[in-house]
Scaffold this active site. Structure first.
Site, PDB file in Angstrom:
ATOM      1  N   GLY A 122       0.837  -1.197   0.000  1.00  0.00           N
ATOM      2  CA  GLY A 122       0.000   0.000   0.000  1.00  0.00           C
ATOM      3  C   GLY A 122       0.871   1.246   0.000  1.00  0.00           C
ATOM      4  O   GLY A 122       2.014   1.228  -0.468  1.00  0.00           O
ATOM      5  N   GLY A 123       0.320   2.310   0.577  1.00  0.00           N
ATOM      6  CA  GLY A 123       1.046   3.582   0.605  1.00  0.00           C
ATOM      7  C   GLY A 123       2.360   3.496   1.351  1.00  0.00           C
ATOM      8  O   GLY A 123       3.241   4.355   1.173  1.00  0.00           O
TER       9      GLY A 123
ATOM     10  N   GLY B  88      24.197  12.570 -29.663  1.00  0.00           N
ATOM     11  CA  GLY B  88      23.774  13.277 -28.450  1.00  0.00           C
ATOM     12  C   GLY B  88      24.321  12.609 -27.209  1.00  0.00           C
ATOM     13  O   GLY B  88      24.558  13.254 -26.180  1.00  0.00           O
ATOM     14  N   ALA B  89      24.531  11.297 -27.314  1.00  0.00           N
ATOM     15  CA  ALA B  89      25.024  10.567 -26.148  1.00  0.00           C
ATOM     16  C   ALA B  89      26.428  11.044 -25.755  1.00  0.00           C
ATOM     17  O   ALA B  89      26.804  10.990 -24.587  1.00  0.00           O
ATOM     18  CB  ALA B  89      25.014   9.076 -26.438  1.00  0.00           C
TER      19      ALA B  89
HETATM   20  C1  HXC Z   1      -3.272  -4.235  12.551  1.00  0.00           C
HETATM   21  C2  HXC Z   1      -2.157  -6.079  11.826  1.00  0.00           C
HETATM   22  C3  HXC Z   1      -1.997  -5.508  10.560  1.00  0.00           C
HETATM   23  C4  HXC Z   1      -2.535  -4.206  10.347  1.00  0.00           C
HETATM   24  C5  HXC Z   1      -1.080  -7.437  10.535  1.00  0.00           C
HETATM   25  N1  HXC Z   1      -1.578  -7.274  11.753  1.00  0.00           N
HETATM   26  N2  HXC Z   1      -1.331  -6.368   9.779  1.00  0.00           N
HETATM   27  N3  HXC Z   1      -2.786  -5.445  12.810  1.00  0.00           N
HETATM   28  N4  HXC Z   1      -3.152  -3.618  11.373  1.00  0.00           N
HETATM   29  N5  HXC Z   1      -2.392  -3.592   9.180  1.00  0.00           N
HETATM   30  C6  HXC Z   1      -1.507  -8.226  12.855  1.00  0.00           C
HETATM   31  C7  HXC Z   1      -2.346  -9.444  12.645  1.00  0.00           C
HETATM   32  O1  HXC Z   1      -3.658  -9.205  13.056  1.00  0.00           O
HETATM   33  C8  HXC Z   1      -1.617 -10.446  13.537  1.00  0.00           C
HETATM   34  O2  HXC Z   1      -1.990 -10.210  14.876  1.00  0.00           O
HETATM   35  C9  HXC Z   1      -0.179 -10.030  13.429  1.00  0.00           C
HETATM   36  O3  HXC Z   1      -0.202  -8.696  12.943  1.00  0.00           O
HETATM   37  C10 HXC Z   1       0.590 -10.862  12.448  1.00  0.00           C
HETATM   38  O4  HXC Z   1      -0.144 -10.958  11.253  1.00  0.00           O
HETATM   39  P1  HXC Z   1      -0.408 -12.330  10.503  1.00  0.00           P
HETATM   40  O5  HXC Z   1      -1.504 -12.107   9.544  1.00  0.00           O
HETATM   41  O6  HXC Z   1      -0.583 -13.429  11.508  1.00  0.00           O
HETATM   42  O7  HXC Z   1       0.967 -12.555   9.788  1.00  0.00           O
HETATM   43  P2  HXC Z   1       1.253 -13.136   8.349  1.00  0.00           P
HETATM   44  O8  HXC Z   1       0.491 -14.394   8.131  1.00  0.00           O
HETATM   45  O9  HXC Z   1       2.738 -13.185   8.214  1.00  0.00           O
HETATM   46  O10 HXC Z   1       0.671 -12.045   7.323  1.00  0.00           O
HETATM   47  C11 HXC Z   1       1.233 -10.773   7.283  1.00  0.00           C
HETATM   48  C12 HXC Z   1       0.368  -9.830   6.392  1.00  0.00           C
HETATM   49  C13 HXC Z   1      -1.109  -9.877   6.919  1.00  0.00           C
HETATM   50  C14 HXC Z   1       0.419 -10.317   4.971  1.00  0.00           C
HETATM   51  C15 HXC Z   1       0.970  -8.462   6.489  1.00  0.00           C
HETATM   52  O11 HXC Z   1      -1.112  -9.710   8.328  1.00  0.00           O
HETATM   53  C16 HXC Z   1      -1.949  -8.844   6.296  1.00  0.00           C
HETATM   54  O12 HXC Z   1      -2.421  -9.011   5.168  1.00  0.00           O
HETATM   55  N6  HXC Z   1      -2.202  -7.754   7.059  1.00  0.00           N
HETATM   56  C17 HXC Z   1      -3.050  -6.702   6.593  1.00  0.00           C
HETATM   57  C18 HXC Z   1      -2.327  -5.889   5.589  1.00  0.00           C
HETATM   58  C19 HXC Z   1      -3.120  -4.686   5.213  1.00  0.00           C
HETATM   59  O13 HXC Z   1      -4.141  -4.806   4.562  1.00  0.00           O
HETATM   60  N7  HXC Z   1      -2.661  -3.519   5.716  1.00  0.00           N
HETATM   61  C20 HXC Z   1      -3.298  -2.294   5.468  1.00  0.00           C
HETATM   62  C21 HXC Z   1      -2.788  -1.882   4.093  1.00  0.00           C
HETATM   63  S1  HXC Z   1      -3.347  -0.341   3.613  1.00  0.00           S
HETATM   64  P3  HXC Z   1      -2.032 -11.397  15.975  1.00  0.00           P
HETATM   65  O14 HXC Z   1      -2.550 -10.730  17.198  1.00  0.00           O
HETATM   66  O15 HXC Z   1      -2.952 -12.443  15.431  1.00  0.00           O
HETATM   67  O16 HXC Z   1      -0.631 -11.897  16.081  1.00  0.00           O
HETATM   68  C22 HXC Z   1      -2.113   0.615   4.012  1.00  0.00           C
HETATM   69  C23 HXC Z   1      -2.360   1.984   3.595  1.00  0.00           C
HETATM   70  C24 HXC Z   1      -1.181   2.815   3.909  1.00  0.00           C
HETATM   71  O17 HXC Z   1      -1.166   0.251   4.575  1.00  0.00           O
HETATM   72  C25 HXC Z   1      -1.411   4.129   3.291  1.00  0.00           C
HETATM   73  C26 HXC Z   1      -0.313   5.064   3.580  1.00  0.00           C
HETATM   74  C27 HXC Z   1      -0.492   6.328   2.829  1.00  0.00           C
END
Ligand code: HXC
Length: 515
Positions: free
Chosen positions: A171-172, A405-406
């Site tokens: 993402g961002g 040009g290069a």
């Molecule tokens: C809160 C999160 C989290 C998040 C992971 N966790 N991502 N908690 N916010 N964004 C937590 C999980 O709930 C879990 O908690 C622990 O972290 C580990 O995650 P797992 O899923 O068990 O690990 P894994 O299987 O390795 O997968 C990792 C992952 C997945 C692929 C990153 O967790 C995932 O898809 N997370 C969501 C990603 C996402 O959509 N993020 C937002 C993106 S938008 P527990 O308590 O069970 O251990 C964004 C916008 C930014 O980022 C914009 C900026 C301008």
């Protein structure tokens, strides 16, 4: 004397903070072949030098059960310490706490460390391993990201910023590393993309894995987002150390220097690298490695746009940046990707006072609709612009072709290079002899009894006249035609002479590089 109870409480809290998200989450991290945030920091810093900041910082959220889950440090380890006795600032995201996700307090800690890095003039290292914006904290997380992007931008060109991607970065979140100077990605355990495989499938119907879409291989060969790749976390940390060894602390610092004893600098092996046949390729890295200090070449973007080679090296102990056309890849032609790659590297070196050395063997810009329609004009101009505005010491060595040009673009004296040398094999002309003869002697060739004989005759005539370095040297465009074996000695002397160079650009708010 400190009260024993208070002391014990402090020790207990400290211990808790150091445990991250707990034993089983740390084990999970290790099982994936990854180190924890603290292990990474310890590995990077000189032993005992790391000083943590904000160890007890916590989030203030009450929603979605966060009021009952308040880990110390909020999922990021921040602080400062030394790497080979030089100060650096660092943040290291802790995947064992909320998946390293970023929210208000987490972002504030990072921003504070960035401010310190900027005010005190030392590199900023970011170790990224995060699930992105913390979903429970909503828009506050987005604000936190924006605060970091803003600081990354302000710090750009003030202190070197290095990002290592050691886990998810989606993402961002990708835009902080994207703004920093260098990205190192760990193979197999890191990925970067703006939208993941699921979104890609919905929108474009493409089936792609996270690794294929945004793994280290994709970004080091296809997109150029990754400057370096590492086998694992330990290798990534070693590469950060290596990179730091070439670069100054900040934009007002000079390049690091290591002790060097002058020697007989001649290297006769250089005399036989360029083949007699001008159309035969050779490996420019062989030239680079025989000119610079032994084993000092650290290539940047090794597997991306291989028709240009860029990287750091040392010459007589001092760091330099090298930009070189690579005849082994697409005859060393300049195209969109190589122009962008070269320009970005030149601008980094110029921002941080790293002298530039250019090896030139370029037949021109790549022709074709693909290049024209995708913007070789604007992109080629980036390299031209980057060299033109660079005020660091700049030396060019033309090993063979310098066409069209290069010739101008590749650090010619016309755009501000300080010294230009040519090997006797150099050919400096508007274009290759065949193309030139076909245009300027078109009528004569057509009217000749034997057209191909005439063409060959005219080609030879043009070659004799222009395909050498002496006409350019007569104009002062080339300072000296040198034997290849003398290159190293000439460059050492040249850069020594330019050591105190001062050059200023006209006053302006900022330039408008063709982006
Ligand atoms: C809160 C999160 C989290 C998040 C992971 N966790 N991502 N908690 N916010 N964004 C937590 C999980 O709930 C879990 O908690 C622990 O972290 C580990 O995650 P797992 O899923 O068990 O690990 P894994 O299987 O390795 O997968 C990792 C992952 C997945 C692929 C990153 O967790 C995932 O898809 N997370 C969501 C990603 C996402 O959509 N993020 C937002 C993106 S938008 P527990 O308590 O069970 O251990 C964004 C916008 C930014 O980022 C914009 C900026 C301008």
């Amino acid at each position: 004397m400190i009260n024993k109870d208070k002391f014990n409480r402090l020790e207990k809290t400290n211990k808790k903070a150091l445990q991250g998200g707990g034993k089983h989450r740390i084990e999970k991290q290790h099982k994936k072949g990854k180190l924890t945030a603290r292990e990474r920091v310890e590995l990077l810093m000189d032993e005992g030098s790391f000083q943590e900041t904000g160890r007890f910082v916590t989030h203030r959220s009450q929603d979605f059960g966060l009021d009952k889950n308040i880990p110390l440090g909020d999922g990021v380890v921040t602080g400062y310490g030394t790497v080979n006795q030089r100060l650096v600032y660092i943040f290291s995201q802790d995947f064992t706490i909320f998946g390293g996700s970023l929210a208000e307090a987490h972002a504030e800690k990072i921003v504070k460390i960035m401010d310190l890095a900027m005010k005190n003039g030392a590199p900023l290292i970011g170790l990224n391993d995060s699930g992105g914006a913390r979903i429970q904290e909503g828009v506050v997380s987005l604000g936190g990201y924006a605060d970091i992007f803003y600081k990354n931008t302000l710090a750009s060109g003030v202190v070197p910023q290095i990002s290592a991607i050691m886990g998810p970065c989606a993402g961002g979140a990708v835009y902080s590393p994207a703004i920093t100077d260098f990205n190192i990605m760990v193979e197999g355990s890191s990925y970067m993309f703006v939208t993941g495989p699921n979104v890609v499938k919905t929108v474009t119907h493409e089936e792609v894995t996270a690794e294929e879409l945004g793994g280290a291989s994709a970004h080091s060969t296809k997109s150029g987002v990754a400057h370096f790749t590492a086998f694992n976390d330990v290798d990534a940390i070693e590469q950060i150390k290596k990179l730091l060894s070439y670069i100054p602390q900040n934009c007002e610092d000079t390049t690091p220097e290591i002790q060097y004893e002058r020697d007989n600098e001649a290297n006769p092996e250089l005399n036989s690298i360029v083949p007699e046949n001008p159309n035969q390729p050779y490996n420019i890295k062989e030239v680079i490695c025989k000119v610079i200090d032994k084993e000092s070449f650290y290539e940047v973007h090794k597997d991306y746009a291989e028709n240009i080679v860029v990287g750091f090296a040392r010459l007589a102990g001092r760091s330099i940046g090298i930009v070189a056309n690579q005849p082994m890849s697409m005859a060393g032609v300049l195209d969109i990707e190589s122009s962008k790659k070269g320009a970005r590297f030149v601008r980094f070196c110029d921002a941080f006072n790293i002298p530039l050395l250019v090896f030139e063997d370029v037949p021109g810009f790549l022709p074709g609709t693909d290049q024209e329609w995708r913007g070789i004009i604007t992109n080629g101009a980036k390299l031209l612009f980057a060299f033109s505005e660079a005020t660091v010491p700049r030396i060019t060595v033309i090993t063979r072709k310098a066409y069209g040009g290069a010739y101008d673009v590749m650090n010619s004296k016309h755009i501000g290079a300080d010294l230009n040398f040519a090997w006797p094999t150099a050919e400096i002309a508007v274009m290759g002899a065949k193309g030139a003869a076909e245009i300027i002697f078109k009528k004569e060739i057509l009217e000749a009894k034997d057209s191909s004989k005439k063409l060959k005759e005219k080609e030879d005539e043009y070659n004799e006249m222009f395909a050498n370095p002496y006409i350019a040297a007569a104009r002062g465009y080339i300072d000296e035609v040198i034997r290849p074996e003398d290159t190293r000695g000439r460059l050492i002397r040249g850069f020594k002479m330019l050591e105190n160079k001062v050059d200023k650009l006209p006053k302006k708010k900022h330039n408008n590089i063709p982006l």
